[in-house]
Design a protein around this motif. Structure first.
Motif, PDB file in Angstrom:
ATOM      1  N   SER A 147       0.813  -1.212   0.000  1.00  0.00           N
ATOM      2  CA  SER A 147       0.000   0.000   0.000  1.00  0.00           C
ATOM      3  C   SER A 147       0.846   1.261   0.000  1.00  0.00           C
ATOM      4  N   LEU A 148       1.999   1.206   0.656  1.00  0.00           N
ATOM      5  CA  LEU A 148       2.841   2.391   0.815  1.00  0.00           C
ATOM      6  C   LEU A 148       3.942   2.473  -0.229  1.00  0.00           C
ATOM      7  N   ALA A 149       3.929   1.540  -1.199  1.00  0.00           N
ATOM      8  CA  ALA A 149       4.995   1.511  -2.208  1.00  0.00           C
ATOM      9  C   ALA A 149       4.994   2.752  -3.090  1.00  0.00           C
ATOM     10  N   ASP A 150       3.821   3.351  -3.307  1.00  0.00           N
ATOM     11  CA  ASP A 150       3.736   4.610  -4.055  1.00  0.00           C
ATOM     12  C   ASP A 150       4.123   5.735  -3.104  1.00  0.00           C
ATOM     13  N   ARG A 151       5.413   6.004  -3.002  1.00  0.00           N
ATOM     14  CA  ARG A 151       5.920   6.902  -1.965  1.00  0.00           C
ATOM     15  C   ARG A 151       5.328   8.306  -2.053  1.00  0.00           C
ATOM     16  N   SER A 152       5.081   8.799  -3.273  1.00  0.00           N
ATOM     17  CA  SER A 152       4.591  10.171  -3.421  1.00  0.00           C
ATOM     18  C   SER A 152       3.068  10.249  -3.377  1.00  0.00           C
ATOM     19  N   GLY A 153       2.369   9.132  -3.628  1.00  0.00           N
ATOM     20  CA  GLY A 153       0.912   9.158  -3.672  1.00  0.00           C
ATOM     21  C   GLY A 153       0.256   8.758  -2.375  1.00  0.00           C
ATOM     22  N   ALA A 154       0.792   7.739  -1.719  1.00  0.00           N
ATOM     23  CA  ALA A 154       0.189   7.230  -0.488  1.00  0.00           C
ATOM     24  C   ALA A 154       0.564   8.111   0.697  1.00  0.00           C
ATOM     25  N   ILE A 155      -0.329   8.120   1.679  1.00  0.00           N
ATOM     26  CA  ILE A 155      -0.090   8.818   2.947  1.00  0.00           C
ATOM     27  C   ILE A 155      -0.279   7.797   4.058  1.00  0.00           C
ATOM     28  N   LEU A 156       0.659   7.743   4.981  1.00  0.00           N
ATOM     29  CA  LEU A 156       0.566   6.842   6.127  1.00  0.00           C
ATOM     30  C   LEU A 156       0.154   7.636   7.353  1.00  0.00           C
ATOM     31  N   SER A 157      -0.834   7.130   8.073  1.00  0.00           N
ATOM     32  CA  SER A 157      -1.195   7.711   9.360  1.00  0.00           C
ATOM     33  C   SER A 157      -0.739   6.768  10.463  1.00  0.00           C
TER      34      SER A 157
ATOM     35  N   ILE B 219       9.733   1.871   5.250  1.00  0.00           N
ATOM     36  CA  ILE B 219       8.605   1.743   4.312  1.00  0.00           C
ATOM     37  C   ILE B 219       7.698   2.971   4.333  1.00  0.00           C
ATOM     38  N   TRP B 220       8.001   3.948   5.199  1.00  0.00           N
ATOM     39  CA  TRP B 220       7.146   5.133   5.263  1.00  0.00           C
ATOM     40  C   TRP B 220       7.192   5.893   3.942  1.00  0.00           C
ATOM     41  N   PRO B 221       6.052   6.383   3.454  1.00  0.00           N
ATOM     42  CA  PRO B 221       6.046   7.183   2.237  1.00  0.00           C
ATOM     43  C   PRO B 221       6.520   8.606   2.526  1.00  0.00           C
ATOM     44  N   GLU B 222       6.427   9.469   1.532  1.00  0.00           N
ATOM     45  CA  GLU B 222       6.931  10.838   1.682  1.00  0.00           C
ATOM     46  C   GLU B 222       6.124  11.650   2.690  1.00  0.00           C
ATOM     47  N   ARG B 223       4.843  11.312   2.860  1.00  0.00           N
ATOM     48  CA  ARG B 223       3.987  12.050   3.795  1.00  0.00           C
ATOM     49  C   ARG B 223       3.477  11.103   4.878  1.00  0.00           C
ATOM     50  N   VAL B 224       3.693  11.502   6.121  1.00  0.00           N
ATOM     51  CA  VAL B 224       3.297  10.682   7.263  1.00  0.00           C
ATOM     52  C   VAL B 224       2.552  11.556   8.265  1.00  0.00           C
ATOM     53  N   ILE B 225       1.375  11.095   8.663  1.00  0.00           N
ATOM     54  CA  ILE B 225       0.586  11.775   9.688  1.00  0.00           C
ATOM     55  C   ILE B 225       0.893  11.145  11.046  1.00  0.00           C
ATOM     56  N   VAL B 226       1.166  11.987  12.024  1.00  0.00           N
ATOM     57  CA  VAL B 226       1.360  11.519  13.400  1.00  0.00           C
ATOM     58  C   VAL B 226       0.057  11.811  14.135  1.00  0.00           C
ATOM     59  N   MET B 227      -0.747  10.772  14.313  1.00  0.00           N
ATOM     60  CA  MET B 227      -2.118  10.901  14.792  1.00  0.00           C
ATOM     61  C   MET B 227      -2.227  10.437  16.243  1.00  0.00           C
ATOM     62  N   THR B 228      -2.362  11.396  17.154  1.00  0.00           N
ATOM     63  CA  THR B 228      -2.559  11.064  18.566  1.00  0.00           C
ATOM     64  C   THR B 228      -4.039  11.229  18.860  1.00  0.00           C
ATOM     65  N   LEU B 229      -4.789  10.117  18.799  1.00  0.00           N
ATOM     66  CA  LEU B 229      -6.244  10.191  18.806  1.00  0.00           C
ATOM     67  C   LEU B 229      -6.813  10.758  20.099  1.00  0.00           C
ATOM     68  N   ASP B 230      -6.162  10.500  21.227  1.00  0.00           N
ATOM     69  CA  ASP B 230      -6.733  11.000  22.465  1.00  0.00           C
ATOM     70  C   ASP B 230      -6.492  12.492  22.669  1.00  0.00           C
ATOM     71  N   ARG B 231      -5.803  13.133  21.735  1.00  0.00           N
ATOM     72  CA  ARG B 231      -5.687  14.594  21.783  1.00  0.00           C
ATOM     73  C   ARG B 231      -6.589  15.280  20.761  1.00  0.00           C
ATOM     74  N   VAL B 232      -7.189  14.508  19.880  1.00  0.00           N
ATOM     75  CA  VAL B 232      -8.073  15.093  18.869  1.00  0.00           C
ATOM     76  C   VAL B 232      -9.262  15.765  19.556  1.00  0.00           C
ATOM     77  N   GLY B 233      -9.502  17.031  19.228  1.00  0.00           N
ATOM     78  CA  GLY B 233     -10.624  17.762  19.804  1.00  0.00           C
ATOM     79  C   GLY B 233     -10.501  18.048  21.282  1.00  0.00           C
ATOM     80  N   SER B 234      -9.309  17.874  21.850  1.00  0.00           N
ATOM     81  CA  SER B 234      -9.145  17.955  23.304  1.00  0.00           C
ATOM     82  C   SER B 234      -8.667  19.309  23.784  1.00  0.00           C
ATOM     83  N   PHE B 235      -7.999  20.066  22.914  1.00  0.00           N
ATOM     84  CA  PHE B 235      -7.326  21.325  23.291  1.00  0.00           C
ATOM     85  C   PHE B 235      -6.302  21.102  24.395  1.00  0.00           C
ATOM     86  N   ASP B 236      -5.649  19.937  24.368  1.00  0.00           N
ATOM     87  CA  ASP B 236      -4.606  19.615  25.347  1.00  0.00           C
ATOM     88  C   ASP B 236      -3.209  19.974  24.853  1.00  0.00           C
TER      89      ASP B 236
END
Length: 240
Positions: free
Chosen positions: A128-138, A158-175
């Protein structure tokens, strides 16, 4: 710092995501527009943030249901100058390909977000991540734990060019943003463009996150509550 607005879709509405507790999400109440209609909310967010990229989380698909293809098509039609980053719980690249085919011509403006919580196996992750410029990893985590059955966190090669660092327990938290995790990812993969998610309270947080290595941040609640001032349209974006 680039702001990428977020819409979280659940049963045809935009909901307000708080700490990754998806069973408790409710239709969004926004200072930017009335109601929770996806097109109206997305137009308001992109206009307010001057954004030419919109992140869409299809929570129906992420929780094992059917992708909301009709809603995604509506968003693409209503936002012709905007690219969509779509997280619809893709277990592998074939799952994204099937959805893109359903979206028709406008599907070319959709970039797949492969969430570490959803990628089924190490082999599926590599393919899934082989398309380094097209795929995004979260890279997803909650409560200090990695959500990662395919082992993506420990394989920066194996990370592509764009990687999201997603900390779910901070989403919408204003922490505040999770800068420690962001810095760790930047140290392990300095070539990668990092995008943060969760915790942003104001412009000062965005500046701090940029200094820690983020080039963009996924943002919803701080925009809905006008904690961040409006921005000029991105290059190529209209003003109406």
């Amino acid at each position: 710092m680039q702001i990428i607005p977020v819409v979280d879709l659940m049963k045809g509405q935009v909901v307000r995501a708080v700490r990754g507790l998806r069973g408790e999400y409710r239709p969004v109440v926004s200072a930017l527009c009335a109601g929770s209609d996806p097109v109206r909310v997305a137009q308001a967010l992109c206009g307010y943030a001057g954004a030419d990229t919109l992140y869409v989380a299809d929570l129906d698909a992420l929780t094992g249901g059917t992708a909301q293809a009709a809603v995604i098509r509506d968003l693409l039609a209503a936002l012709p100058g905007v690219s969509l980053w779509l997280d619809a719980g893709f277990a592998d690249a074939a799952a994204f390909d099937r959805l893109r085919d359903v979206l028709g011509e406008d599907g070319a403006r959709v970039a797949p977000v492969f969430a570490s919580e959803a990628l089924a196996t190490p082999g599926a992750a590599c393919a899934s991540l082989a398309d380094r410029s097209g795929a995004i990893l979260s890279l997803d985590r909650r409560g200090g734990r990695r959500m990662d059955p395919a082992g993506c966190w420990d394989r920066p090669e194996i990370w592509p060019e764009r990687v999201i660092v997603m900390t779910l327990d901070r989403v919408g938290s204003f922490d505040g943003p999770d800068l420690g995790t962001l810095r760790d990812c930047a140290r392990r993969a300095p070539r990668v463009t990092l995008i943060g998610a969760g915790g942003i309270r104001d412009e000062a947080d965005l500046r701090t996150a940029q200094a820690a290595g983020a080039s963009a941040w996924l943002t919803a609640s701080a925009l809905h509550d006008r904690r961040i001032p409006p921005r000029a349209p991105a290059a190529g974006q209209g003003t109406d």
